[in-house]
Design a protein around this motif. Sequence first.
Motif, PDB file in Angstrom:
ATOM      1  N   ALA A   1      -8.254  -5.058   3.077  1.00 51.17           N
ATOM      2  CA  ALA A   1      -7.065  -4.307   2.796  1.00 51.17           C
ATOM      3  C   ALA A   1      -6.917  -4.603   1.237  1.00 51.17           C
ATOM      4  O   ALA A   1      -6.389  -3.872   0.560  1.00 51.17           O
ATOM      5  N   ASP A   2      -7.381  -5.801   0.883  1.00 50.00           N
ATOM      6  CA  ASP A   2      -7.286  -5.903  -0.795  1.00 50.00           C
ATOM      7  C   ASP A   2      -8.366  -4.738  -1.463  1.00 50.00           C
ATOM      8  O   ASP A   2      -7.915  -4.126  -2.398  1.00 50.00           O
ATOM      9  N   ASP A   3      -9.377  -4.255  -1.044  1.00 48.25           N
ATOM     10  CA  ASP A   3     -10.297  -3.538  -1.583  1.00 48.25           C
ATOM     11  C   ASP A   3      -9.522  -1.992  -1.295  1.00 48.25           C
ATOM     12  O   ASP A   3      -9.660  -0.979  -2.441  1.00 48.25           O
TER      13      ASP A   3
ATOM     14  N   ARG B   1      -6.536   2.530  -3.737  1.00 46.49           N
ATOM     15  CA  ARG B   1      -5.423   3.449  -3.209  1.00 46.49           C
ATOM     16  C   ARG B   1      -3.861   3.236  -3.615  1.00 46.49           C
ATOM     17  O   ARG B   1      -3.167   4.010  -3.554  1.00 46.49           O
ATOM     18  N   GLU B   2      -3.557   1.976  -3.733  1.00 42.69           N
ATOM     19  CA  GLU B   2      -2.348   1.425  -4.175  1.00 42.69           C
ATOM     20  C   GLU B   2      -1.487   1.340  -2.918  1.00 42.69           C
ATOM     21  O   GLU B   2      -0.531   0.530  -2.675  1.00 42.69           O
ATOM     22  N   LEU B   3      -1.464   2.533  -2.157  1.00 44.90           N
ATOM     23  CA  LEU B   3      -0.778   2.671  -0.698  1.00 44.90           C
ATOM     24  C   LEU B   3      -1.653   2.489   0.524  1.00 44.90           C
ATOM     25  O   LEU B   3      -2.538   3.586   0.594  1.00 44.90           O
ATOM     26  N   ILE B   4      -1.388   1.669   1.426  1.00 45.39           N
ATOM     27  CA  ILE B   4      -2.052   1.786   2.496  1.00 45.39           C
ATOM     28  C   ILE B   4      -1.459   1.744   3.791  1.00 45.39           C
ATOM     29  O   ILE B   4      -0.181   1.107   3.722  1.00 45.39           O
ATOM     30  N   LYS B   5      -1.968   2.320   4.952  1.00 46.81           N
ATOM     31  CA  LYS B   5      -0.957   2.338   6.090  1.00 46.81           C
ATOM     32  C   LYS B   5      -1.874   1.447   7.082  1.00 46.81           C
ATOM     33  O   LYS B   5      -3.250   1.700   7.303  1.00 46.81           O
ATOM     34  N   GLY B   6      -1.293   0.795   7.898  1.00 45.70           N
ATOM     35  CA  GLY B   6      -2.043  -0.330   8.745  1.00 45.70           C
ATOM     36  C   GLY B   6      -1.287  -0.373  10.098  1.00 45.70           C
ATOM     37  O   GLY B   6      -0.142   0.050  10.294  1.00 45.70           O
ATOM     38  N   LYS B   7      -2.025  -0.742  11.297  1.00 45.30           N
ATOM     39  CA  LYS B   7      -1.337  -0.961  12.640  1.00 45.30           C
ATOM     40  C   LYS B   7      -1.639  -2.219  13.241  1.00 45.30           C
ATOM     41  O   LYS B   7      -2.986  -2.813  12.958  1.00 45.30           O
ATOM     42  N   VAL B   8      -0.780  -2.771  13.765  1.00 48.63           N
ATOM     43  CA  VAL B   8      -0.955  -3.915  14.645  1.00 48.63           C
ATOM     44  C   VAL B   8      -1.185  -3.676  16.148  1.00 48.63           C
ATOM     45  O   VAL B   8      -0.516  -3.031  16.757  1.00 48.63           O
ATOM     46  N   LEU B   9      -2.224  -3.854  16.619  1.00 45.68           N
ATOM     47  CA  LEU B   9      -2.822  -3.384  17.821  1.00 45.68           C
ATOM     48  C   LEU B   9      -2.138  -4.320  18.687  1.00 45.68           C
ATOM     49  O   LEU B   9      -1.488  -5.250  18.776  1.00 45.68           O
ATOM     50  N   GLU B  10      -1.973  -3.947  20.137  1.00 55.49           N
ATOM     51  CA  GLU B  10      -1.377  -4.731  21.119  1.00 55.49           C
ATOM     52  C   GLU B  10      -2.093  -5.997  21.434  1.00 55.49           C
ATOM     53  O   GLU B  10      -1.091  -6.880  22.167  1.00 55.49           O
ATOM     54  N   ASN B  11      -3.176  -6.166  21.331  1.00 53.80           N
ATOM     55  CA  ASN B  11      -3.696  -7.457  21.513  1.00 53.80           C
ATOM     56  C   ASN B  11      -3.789  -8.443  20.585  1.00 53.80           C
ATOM     57  O   ASN B  11      -4.272  -9.505  20.834  1.00 53.80           O
TER      58      ASN B  11
ATOM     59  N   TYR C   1       2.215  -1.728  -0.399  1.00 51.39           N
ATOM     60  CA  TYR C   1       1.868  -1.154  -1.649  1.00 51.39           C
ATOM     61  C   TYR C   1       1.430  -2.197  -2.665  1.00 51.39           C
ATOM     62  O   TYR C   1       1.973  -3.314  -2.676  1.00 51.39           O
ATOM     63  N   ARG C   2       0.629  -1.929  -3.597  1.00 47.96           N
ATOM     64  CA  ARG C   2       0.126  -2.929  -4.606  1.00 47.96           C
ATOM     65  C   ARG C   2      -0.214  -1.882  -5.949  1.00 47.96           C
ATOM     66  O   ARG C   2      -0.877  -0.998  -5.743  1.00 47.96           O
ATOM     67  N   GLU C   3       0.431  -2.221  -6.998  1.00 48.22           N
ATOM     68  CA  GLU C   3       0.024  -1.482  -8.187  1.00 48.22           C
ATOM     69  C   GLU C   3      -1.638  -1.860  -8.362  1.00 48.22           C
ATOM     70  O   GLU C   3      -1.507  -2.948  -8.570  1.00 48.22           O
ATOM     71  N   THR C   4      -2.378  -1.014  -8.760  1.00 50.11           N
ATOM     72  CA  THR C   4      -3.524  -1.293  -9.115  1.00 50.11           C
ATOM     73  C   THR C   4      -3.808  -1.205 -10.696  1.00 50.11           C
ATOM     74  O   THR C   4      -3.059  -0.612 -11.353  1.00 50.11           O
ATOM     75  N   HIS C   5      -4.790  -2.070 -10.961  1.00 54.71           N
ATOM     76  CA  HIS C   5      -5.031  -1.991 -12.584  1.00 54.71           C
ATOM     77  C   HIS C   5      -6.514  -1.763 -12.930  1.00 54.71           C
ATOM     78  O   HIS C   5      -6.761  -1.441 -13.866  1.00 54.71           O
ATOM     79  N   GLY C   6      -7.171  -1.119 -11.684  1.00 55.53           N
ATOM     80  CA  GLY C   6      -8.443  -0.411 -12.033  1.00 55.53           C
ATOM     81  C   GLY C   6      -8.411   1.003 -12.455  1.00 55.53           C
ATOM     82  O   GLY C   6      -9.476   1.615 -12.561  1.00 55.53           O
ATOM     83  N   LYS C   7      -7.302   1.631 -12.188  1.00 60.94           N
ATOM     84  CA  LYS C   7      -7.167   3.147 -12.445  1.00 60.94           C
ATOM     85  C   LYS C   7      -6.604   3.248 -13.778  1.00 60.94           C
ATOM     86  O   LYS C   7      -5.771   2.651 -14.126  1.00 60.94           O
ATOM     87  N   PRO C   8      -6.771   4.550 -14.422  1.00 63.83           N
ATOM     88  CA  PRO C   8      -6.120   4.760 -15.517  1.00 63.83           C
ATOM     89  C   PRO C   8      -4.658   5.073 -15.237  1.00 63.83           C
ATOM     90  O   PRO C   8      -4.395   5.298 -14.176  1.00 63.83           O
ATOM     91  N   LYS C   9      -3.879   5.048 -16.188  1.00 63.39           N
ATOM     92  CA  LYS C   9      -2.187   4.985 -16.026  1.00 63.39           C
ATOM     93  C   LYS C   9      -1.963   6.299 -15.536  1.00 63.39           C
ATOM     94  O   LYS C   9      -1.141   6.269 -14.555  1.00 63.39           O
ATOM     95  N   ASP C  10      -2.437   7.256 -15.771  1.00 65.73           N
ATOM     96  CA  ASP C  10      -2.147   8.687 -15.378  1.00 65.73           C
ATOM     97  C   ASP C  10      -2.745   8.966 -14.062  1.00 65.73           C
ATOM     98  O   ASP C  10      -2.211   9.904 -13.328  1.00 65.73           O
ATOM     99  N   LYS C  11      -3.418   8.105 -13.568  1.00 64.52           N
ATOM    100  CA  LYS C  11      -3.887   8.176 -11.890  1.00 64.52           C
ATOM    101  C   LYS C  11      -3.216   7.320 -11.011  1.00 64.52           C
ATOM    102  O   LYS C  11      -3.364   7.616  -9.736  1.00 64.52           O
ATOM    103  N   ARG C  12      -2.151   6.646 -11.524  1.00 65.18           N
ATOM    104  CA  ARG C  12      -1.560   5.502 -10.625  1.00 65.18           C
ATOM    105  C   ARG C  12      -0.375   6.256 -10.026  1.00 65.18           C
ATOM    106  O   ARG C  12       0.194   7.087 -10.617  1.00 65.18           O
TER     107      ARG C  12
END
Length: 101
Positions: free
Chosen positions: A37-39, A44-54, A85-96
């Motif tokens: 998730a950290d990577d 991407r700054e924005l990710i979608k996740g799912k909690v499985l039934e188990n 969501y977490r702002e990234t610092h690895g991308k140039p400002k115009d790509k964030r």
Amino acid sequence: MDLTSKQRAQLRAMANDLDTIVHVGKDGVGANLVKQADDALEARELIKGKVLENSPLSPREGAEELARATRSQVVQVIGTKFVLYRETHGKPKDKRIKLVK
């Protein structure tokens, strides 16, 4: 920095088209999941996740625990899915992601 309701709405709209890339399973939130998730947040700054039934965690608990571990923010939890969501610092400002004020 806490997100405003307008910023949350903007991020929710952006997350509609995202694929689910993080799955919280029977092991809960472990070191491998946090690293994945950290990577993904750094790239991407924005990710979608799912909690499985188990999973021993509820979707809200899983999202909040993963957000704490990755220093991100929970945008929404709906059903078994969540958006972080977490702002990234690895991308140039115009790509964030530019959040509304």
